[in-house]
Write a protein that holds these residues in place. Structure first.
Motif, PDB file in Angstrom:
ATOM      1  N   GLY A  81       0.821  -1.214   0.000  1.00 50.99           N
ATOM      2  CA  GLY A  81       0.000   0.000   0.000  1.00 50.99           C
ATOM      3  C   GLY A  81       0.852   1.260   0.000  1.00 50.99           C
ATOM      4  N   THR A  82       1.950   1.238   0.757  1.00 49.44           N
ATOM      5  CA  THR A  82       2.854   2.387   0.801  1.00 49.44           C
ATOM      6  C   THR A  82       3.456   2.646  -0.569  1.00 49.44           C
ATOM      7  N   LEU A  83       3.844   1.581  -1.255  1.00 50.78           N
ATOM      8  CA  LEU A  83       4.423   1.732  -2.587  1.00 50.78           C
ATOM      9  C   LEU A  83       3.374   2.188  -3.601  1.00 50.78           C
ATOM     10  N   ASN A  84       2.123   1.789  -3.398  1.00 53.89           N
ATOM     11  CA  ASN A  84       1.043   2.293  -4.259  1.00 53.89           C
ATOM     12  C   ASN A  84       0.852   3.788  -4.072  1.00 53.89           C
ATOM     13  N   VAL A  85       0.911   4.251  -2.830  1.00 54.06           N
ATOM     14  CA  VAL A  85       0.788   5.688  -2.560  1.00 54.06           C
ATOM     15  C   VAL A  85       1.958   6.438  -3.197  1.00 54.06           C
ATOM     16  N   LEU A  86       3.151   5.873  -3.130  1.00 51.33           N
ATOM     17  CA  LEU A  86       4.315   6.485  -3.777  1.00 51.33           C
ATOM     18  C   LEU A  86       4.086   6.591  -5.286  1.00 51.33           C
ATOM     19  N   PHE A  87       3.604   5.521  -5.897  1.00 53.94           N
ATOM     20  CA  PHE A  87       3.337   5.538  -7.336  1.00 53.94           C
ATOM     21  C   PHE A  87       2.313   6.619  -7.681  1.00 53.94           C
ATOM     22  N   LEU A  88       1.216   6.672  -6.924  1.00 58.50           N
ATOM     23  CA  LEU A  88       0.177   7.667  -7.190  1.00 58.50           C
ATOM     24  C   LEU A  88       0.692   9.087  -6.967  1.00 58.50           C
TER      25      LEU A  88
END
Length: 108
Positions: free
Chosen positions: A80-87
């Motif tokens: 989830g943290t990496l998804n937030v970084l991507f977004l």
């Protein structure tokens, strides 16, 4: 001290998000404020170079501070943290592109 890889990845991701927000804000602000752009120029000779130096310092310091903070999570939530970084990366790119497009077309 032994390095905890998931913890380091999480700290790096959060530091990256903070740095992305900083770059977007400082870029737009400096283009709208001549005094800020001039102040950035005095640091290194060019405002883009100063923003780059400040960004690298911010990322490094934020990574160290976040890594050193007490944490509750292991590997869970890392995706989830990496998804937030991507977004954050996508959103920051869109914001800067929209700003410079509007600036070029004379809306700003």
């Amino acid at each position: 001290m032994r390095m905890n890889t998931p913890r380091l990845v999480r700290a790096s991701a959060y530091a990256s998000i903070i740095t992305i927000v900083f770059v977007v804000v400082i870029t737009v602000w400096a283009d709208l404020s001549a005094p800020l752009k001039d102040r950035l120029k005095t640091l290194s000779g060019h405002h883009w170079t100063s923003k780059s130096i400040l960004s690298v310092l911010l990322y490094a310091i934020a990574t160290l501070v976040i890594y050193a903070l007490p944490h509750k999570h292991g590997d869970e939530g890392l995706h989830g943290t990496l998804n937030v970084l991507f977004l954050s990366t996508v959103f920051g790119t869109i914001l800067l592109t929209a700003f410079y497009t509007a600036h070029h077309l004379g809306y700003i």
